[in-house]
Write a protein that holds these residues in place. Sequence first.
Motif, short mmCIF file in Angstrom:
data_model
loop_
_atom_site.label_atom_id
_atom_site.label_comp_id
_atom_site.label_asym_id
_atom_site.label_seq_id
_atom_site.Cartn_x
_atom_site.Cartn_y
_atom_site.Cartn_z
N LYS A 1 0.84 -1.20 0.00
CA LYS A 1 0.00 0.00 0.00
C LYS A 1 0.87 1.25 0.00
O LYS A 1 0.64 2.19 -0.76
N ASP A 2 1.91 1.29 0.84
CA ASP A 2 2.79 2.45 0.92
C ASP A 2 3.59 2.64 -0.36
O ASP A 2 3.80 3.76 -0.82
N GLU B 1 1.49 4.17 -3.05
CA GLU B 1 1.28 5.60 -2.82
C GLU B 1 2.53 6.40 -3.17
O GLU B 1 2.44 7.52 -3.68
N TYR C 1 2.57 6.77 -6.87
CA TYR C 1 1.56 7.76 -7.26
C TYR C 1 2.10 9.18 -7.10
O TYR C 1 1.94 10.03 -7.99
N LEU D 1 -2.70 12.43 -1.14
CA LEU D 1 -2.82 11.02 -0.77
C LEU D 1 -4.27 10.66 -0.41
O LEU D 1 -4.74 9.57 -0.74
N TRP E 1 -6.12 10.12 -3.56
CA TRP E 1 -5.75 8.83 -4.17
C TRP E 1 -6.44 7.67 -3.47
O TRP E 1 -6.98 6.77 -4.12
N ARG E 2 -6.41 7.67 -2.14
CA ARG E 2 -7.00 6.57 -1.38
C ARG E 2 -8.51 6.48 -1.62
O ARG E 2 -9.08 5.39 -1.62
N SER F 1 -8.94 5.84 -6.03
CA SER F 1 -8.37 4.65 -6.66
C SER F 1 -9.14 3.39 -6.27
O SER F 1 -8.98 2.35 -6.92
#
Length: 715
Positions: A243-244, A247, A250, A277, A280-281, A284
Amino acid sequence: MPAPSDVHLAIGLDIGTYCSGVAVSLSTGETVEVYDSWTGQPSPYGKVPSYMTYTCSGGVYTPVKWGYGSLTDGTGRAKVPGGVSVSMFKLMLDPSGGAPPPPLPPGLTMGQVLADYLRHLKDIVQRKVARQWEDIYTLDSATWAITVPSRWSPSSNRVMRKAAVQAGLVPSPFDPRLSLLLDPEAAVLGALGAGSLVGGQTLLVVDAGGGGVDVTLCVVVEAEGGTVSLRTTASTHTDVPPKDQAEARYLQHIKKALGKGAEKALAANPRAVDNLLTQWRTKSVGVSSSDTDDELLIEIPPKLLRYLSEDMQEELEEESAIEVSLDRVQDIFHPQLVAVSAAIEATLGYLPSADRALLVGGFFRGGYQSQNMSSVHANHVREFVTLTDPGTVVVQGACQHAKDTSGLLSLVQCATLLPTETPSHSNVTTADTAPESEAETSDEETSDPYDSEDEVDVEDSPFQWLVILGKPVSLRHFGVGLGVVVLIVMCLCLKTSLEHRSALKSRGQEYMDAIDYCTSASSTISTADMAPCVLRYFESKEETYESLLRDFGKEHTWLSRMEGCIEGDETELNLHDAHIGPEGAGLLAKALQYVPDLTKLVLSSTGLGDEGAKTLSHSLQYLPCLTYLDIGQNGIGNDGALAVANRLHSLPDLTELWLDQNRIGDVGAKAVAGVIREGCLPQVAKVFIMKNALGAGGRDSLTYAAPDKAIDVRL
């Protein structure tokens, strides 16, 4: 109005490396409510950051912020002046020696941080209960279930129990109202429930979040009285947080899109980074692998504009958002999906398949990630369970366990000796090594409900307590002499068990290899034919190709065409127009393991289809010298192309790839383009993908896959 005597609150807590969760239910209720209204939260979601902020005065640390209020805004400095930010404290209890956690400030113990964090979660539950049920239900009779990683040691679990006592959840570490359960156990309960588990089922739990990837393969074991347990047969852990990393990729794309000055702009505005961020979360999550050309619109915070070029400022004044195309979103996720796939393969390597798979954790909140995994591993898993919210499944399972611990017998509760070892990280400080002021507690807190005659600390001496089915039993109850005898017998049994388990593991692995050999050679093999096939495997392990040819050569005549490659005389294999099909793909994949020097492989017009391509893709890792691969004219669609694309990184010397005259659409084309764009095929010069079902998006992604490199792409 008093609560009914047979009804109480059930609370599940999932303490994660980066984020944690809380779920609440009534013991008789069917609904589990995941808390999603955290203070300072950008948008509602059932997780809160595992962060704490302290101030220090005279050597005494006082918690002043937590959760979203304790985030550092990307600067690494606490928001509170003079404050100290603490994160990733869960890693301090990990005895596996993985990624080291950030060190704690001198004088602050890990037990204190964990207890303070649990106390804040308890306060959240207290406020929710007061609003929802007023004075009907209280926490005095509540049951608690806390999740712990499978790789934690008994001493780490003890620290969690003691922190729960210090936080005021229960009065003593082994209070029956407090239970621990493993993360994969909670995932299974949250997704399936104990009632749907059947003895002998194999379950694959893939947990991918901010703290890494944990893949667990377990078998459902039925016990008397309808209780079940999960026996782990294989597991893989990687410290790479998918996950990190997604990101981070991205943000790199945003910097590239903004151009000159973007690096400085983001470094000077950490709140703007948080804003990007958060977008994005949120956005996405809706991305899937469908052939749509929808794009994500990312609003650029105005504070960033003054750092950018004049042209970019003018462009953003007209249109304040940056478009992130679907293929770019998929490219961002691709390397992490490959890493997760590798962990799944490492866990499932010796099994033909698993019955059901659960994809849990924040990384799988997006539809694209789940669809990719279910497509790539369709041959390994019979059913991928669809989850409404993969990010909160574990905490929901913890709450289910708090409601009824009899449905699933957790391995944490079964039988655990409690030695006094500590986790391997040197900066870990437990109550055993803490200053006296930290370790001292009142008599009421340290007394154990199971030993009213004599108060005993369960951490006083090794092997003093034996936990049987969740209940600690002092060895002194047996008397001194009998207690020594019990210890000796236990040690002998443990030694014999370990030796027997080692022998079984060795022999069991051989039999699993034999079964894998037989099923891969013929997916329709009958039960009656399995036994003689296994026997032939043991008789001819040293003559792999000869045994394949003898056992399956009559049905699969193309096997004889591999003889020169098997003997090492040839490095090119042309099976064009051979009748392989999906049924023979497993046999071909097995045979290709023994030709690592192969440089050219032609499999055009062999009837592979999607299923055959998926099976064949797993053998690409055994062909590191391959420079030419042709799987054209095989009726391969997006699923097959996606499986092959996810394995192309195993072919660093590949120069020519033929995918022509198949049924590949934009999804498959974008997957291949993503591999090229990431530099996983540094030598590739020609890609033939004409006469497929490509749309404009697929064509563009391939055309511009490597703008700085001359690659001949035939569309």
